[in-house]
Design a protein around this motif. Structure first.
Motif, PDB file in Angstrom:
ATOM      1  N   PHE A  57      -8.643 -45.531   9.663  1.00 28.41           N
ATOM      2  CA  PHE A  57      -8.893 -46.580   8.683  1.00 28.41           C
ATOM      3  C   PHE A  57      -8.622 -47.967   9.268  1.00 28.41           C
ATOM      4  O   PHE A  57      -7.710 -48.153  10.068  1.00 28.41           O
ATOM      5  CB  PHE A  57      -7.994 -46.373   7.454  1.00 28.41           C
ATOM      6  N   GLY A  58      -9.439 -48.929   8.838  1.00 25.67           N
ATOM      7  CA  GLY A  58      -9.208 -50.324   9.193  1.00 25.67           C
ATOM      8  C   GLY A  58      -9.707 -50.753  10.558  1.00 25.67           C
ATOM      9  O   GLY A  58      -9.346 -51.822  11.032  1.00 25.67           O
ATOM     10  N   VAL A  59     -10.558 -49.955  11.207  1.00 25.44           N
ATOM     11  CA  VAL A  59     -11.019 -50.318  12.551  1.00 25.44           C
ATOM     12  C   VAL A  59     -12.523 -50.581  12.639  1.00 25.44           C
ATOM     13  O   VAL A  59     -12.993 -51.090  13.649  1.00 25.44           O
ATOM     14  CB  VAL A  59     -10.637 -49.244  13.599  1.00 25.44           C
ATOM     15  N   SER A  60     -13.265 -50.247  11.608  1.00 23.74           N
ATOM     16  CA  SER A  60     -14.730 -50.397  11.697  1.00 23.74           C
ATOM     17  C   SER A  60     -15.163 -51.834  11.419  1.00 23.74           C
ATOM     18  O   SER A  60     -14.507 -52.568  10.683  1.00 23.74           O
ATOM     19  CB  SER A  60     -15.437 -49.441  10.730  1.00 23.74           C
ATOM     20  N   ASN A  96     -18.924 -48.600   9.157  1.00 23.47           N
ATOM     21  CA  ASN A  96     -17.989 -47.534   8.803  1.00 23.47           C
ATOM     22  C   ASN A  96     -18.714 -46.195   8.682  1.00 23.47           C
ATOM     23  O   ASN A  96     -19.916 -46.151   8.467  1.00 23.47           O
ATOM     24  CB  ASN A  96     -17.274 -47.862   7.498  1.00 23.47           C
ATOM     25  N   ASP A  97     -17.973 -45.100   8.871  1.00 23.50           N
ATOM     26  CA  ASP A  97     -18.570 -43.778   8.739  1.00 23.50           C
ATOM     27  C   ASP A  97     -18.650 -43.349   7.284  1.00 23.50           C
ATOM     28  O   ASP A  97     -19.590 -42.692   6.880  1.00 23.50           O
ATOM     29  CB  ASP A  97     -17.806 -42.744   9.561  1.00 23.50           C
ATOM     30  N   CYS A  98     -17.691 -43.707   6.473  1.00 20.47           N
ATOM     31  CA  CYS A  98     -17.759 -43.390   5.049  1.00 20.47           C
ATOM     32  C   CYS A  98     -16.610 -44.068   4.313  1.00 20.47           C
ATOM     33  O   CYS A  98     -15.680 -44.573   4.924  1.00 20.47           O
ATOM     34  CB  CYS A  98     -17.744 -41.882   4.831  1.00 20.47           C
ATOM     35  N   LYS A  99     -16.676 -44.057   3.012  1.00 22.01           N
ATOM     36  CA  LYS A  99     -15.725 -44.641   2.080  1.00 22.01           C
ATOM     37  C   LYS A  99     -15.324 -46.064   2.430  1.00 22.01           C
ATOM     38  O   LYS A  99     -14.616 -46.319   3.387  1.00 22.01           O
ATOM     39  CB  LYS A  99     -14.470 -43.792   1.949  1.00 22.01           C
ATOM     40  N   ALA A 100     -15.788 -46.961   1.636  1.00 26.72           N
ATOM     41  CA  ALA A 100     -15.455 -48.360   1.851  1.00 26.72           C
ATOM     42  C   ALA A 100     -15.058 -49.033   0.550  1.00 26.72           C
ATOM     43  O   ALA A 100     -15.292 -50.205   0.342  1.00 26.72           O
ATOM     44  CB  ALA A 100     -16.641 -49.084   2.492  1.00 26.72           C
ATOM     45  N   GLY A 101     -14.462 -48.293  -0.357  1.00 28.34           N
ATOM     46  CA  GLY A 101     -13.943 -48.860  -1.588  1.00 28.34           C
ATOM     47  C   GLY A 101     -14.955 -48.958  -2.712  1.00 28.34           C
ATOM     48  O   GLY A 101     -16.101 -48.544  -2.596  1.00 28.34           O
ATOM     49  N   ALA A 136     -21.417 -44.321   4.264  1.00 24.68           N
ATOM     50  CA  ALA A 136     -21.582 -44.831   5.624  1.00 24.68           C
ATOM     51  C   ALA A 136     -22.361 -46.140   5.676  1.00 24.68           C
ATOM     52  O   ALA A 136     -23.386 -46.293   5.032  1.00 24.68           O
ATOM     53  CB  ALA A 136     -22.260 -43.783   6.490  1.00 24.68           C
ATOM     54  N   GLY A 137     -21.837 -47.079   6.442  1.00 26.35           N
ATOM     55  CA  GLY A 137     -22.516 -48.352   6.662  1.00 26.35           C
ATOM     56  C   GLY A 137     -22.454 -49.324   5.506  1.00 26.35           C
ATOM     57  O   GLY A 137     -23.198 -50.288   5.470  1.00 26.35           O
ATOM     58  N   THR A 138     -21.547 -49.107   4.563  1.00 29.34           N
ATOM     59  CA  THR A 138     -21.520 -49.963   3.376  1.00 29.34           C
ATOM     60  C   THR A 138     -20.326 -50.910   3.294  1.00 29.34           C
ATOM     61  O   THR A 138     -20.203 -51.649   2.327  1.00 29.34           O
ATOM     62  CB  THR A 138     -21.543 -49.103   2.098  1.00 29.34           C
ATOM     63  N   SER A 139     -19.453 -50.909   4.281  1.00 29.73           N
ATOM     64  CA  SER A 139     -18.310 -51.828   4.224  1.00 29.73           C
ATOM     65  C   SER A 139     -18.821 -53.264   4.296  1.00 29.73           C
ATOM     66  O   SER A 139     -19.781 -53.569   4.992  1.00 29.73           O
ATOM     67  CB  SER A 139     -17.314 -51.551   5.353  1.00 29.73           C
TER      68      SER A 139
END
Length: 88
Positions: A34-37, A42-47, A53-56
């Motif tokens: 967590f916290g590095v992408s 991101n690979d998954c889960k961004a709040g 994936a890819g939505t941060s």
């Protein structure tokens, strides 16, 4: 003729070795970090408000994760500190 055979054998050997390396790399255990992408990487889960994936929306988002080789997460340095094995 021997040169062609030698070249073909060399190419076959290189292909085989390359495939073996790729297989060995793929077999390594991975972990969520967590916290590095970077934003959108991101690979998954961004709040809340993101699907996966890819939505941060921002880089180094604390609740977005990236798969990394096991044992490397907390060694990854970012402007916001090291990676984390838990969502924060």
């Amino acid at each position: 003729m021997n040169t062609r055979i030698s070249a073909a054998l060399a190419a076959a050997l290189i292909t085989t070795l390359s495939a073996g390396v790729a297989t060995a790399q793929a077999a390594k255990p991975m972990e969520k970090c967590f916290g590095v992408s970077l934003a959108g990487k991101n690979d998954c889960k961004a709040g809340a408000g993101t699907s996966c994936a890819g939505t941060s929306k921002v880089s180094y988002q604390k609740n977005a994760w990236k798969l990394v080789p096991a044992g490397t997460c907390t060694k990854i340095k970012t402007p916001k500190g090291p990676g984390s094995l838990t969502e924060s």
